[in-house]
Design an enzyme around this catalytic site. Structure first.
Site, short mmCIF file in Angstrom:
data_model
loop_
_atom_site.label_atom_id
_atom_site.label_comp_id
_atom_site.label_asym_id
_atom_site.label_seq_id
_atom_site.Cartn_x
_atom_site.Cartn_y
_atom_site.Cartn_z
N ASP A 83 40.13 35.15 54.24
CA ASP A 83 41.26 36.01 54.57
C ASP A 83 42.36 35.81 53.54
OD1 ASP A 83 43.32 37.47 55.73
OD2 ASP A 83 42.92 36.76 57.76
N ARG B 143 45.10 37.88 53.29
CA ARG B 143 46.27 38.68 53.65
C ARG B 143 47.56 37.87 53.61
NH1 ARG B 143 44.06 41.29 59.12
NH2 ARG B 143 43.16 39.18 59.23
#
Length: 205
Positions: A126, A128
């Site tokens: 991830d 983000r």
């Protein structure tokens, strides 16, 4: 990541007429929007969703994930309450981009799970970044939120940015035969808070 406010406009939707606020990251040119409904600047906790762009789920009705189902459920809940905000962040594929997401899907077609596929492409599970959310929320006068999410990382990211998260509301919709393993991987490897009784059956009849 600093962002600059650009403009706002009305956005009629099947759930109600939201106001769409545009923001831009000056350094990268990446664009984000916030959808608001009602008066979000009263000082009361605002029902809020941080939603990362998912072209396949949000616009192309993919059943490989739960993203589109979550976006629609969040808009529905906000409309029912009459007040809320959705931060729509341009972070496709948990930050790897659309074309790499397609490459990851190809690996998943061959048996990899969603985390393994990203890692085989050389990415973290991830990537983000939620740091821009503080500026966006501050611009709109939102001081505290009730966050619609299953992802503890989103809660932690907002708290780290100084945003008051007064509660978390599960957003568990869209489970079907195409995404059962995907959802299980999010729970098992990414720590998403899932419980079977929250899921609504979205399998087409």
């Amino acid at each position: 990541m600093p962002v600059s406010y650009i403009a706002s406009s009305k956005l009629p939707t099947p759930w109600g007429t939201f106001t769409m606020h545009g923001f831009e990251e000056p350094k990268t040119g990446k664009e984000h929007v916030v959808l608001t409904l009602g008066d979000v600047a009263t000082g009361e906790p605002v029902l809020t969703r941080l939603h990362s762009e998912c072209l396949t789920g949000d616009a192309l009705f993919s059943m490989r994930c739960d993203c589109g189902f979550q976006l629609q459920e969040a808009m529905k809940r906000i409309a029912e309450q009459g007040c809320g905000a959705i931060l729509y962040l341009r972070q496709e594929g948990r930050g790897i981009g659309l074309l790499n997401k397609i490459r990851a899907y190809h690996l998943q077609d061959q048996g990899a799970d969603t985390v393994e596929a990203n890692e085989r492409l050389g990415f973290a599970a991830d990537l983000r970044d939620y740091s821009m959310c503080q500026t966006m929320l501050e611009h709109l006068g939102i001081r505290s939120v009730r966050l619609m999410t299953n992802n503890p990382r989103k809660v932690a990211a907002l708290v780290q940015c100084g945003v008051s998260v007064v509660g978390r509301e599960p957003l568990q919709v869209g489970k079907n035969s195409h995404n059962e393993e995907y959802l299980a991987t999010k729970a098992g490897k990414l720590g998403h808070m899932m419980s079977e009784h929250h899921f609504k059956d979205n399998e087409p009849s």
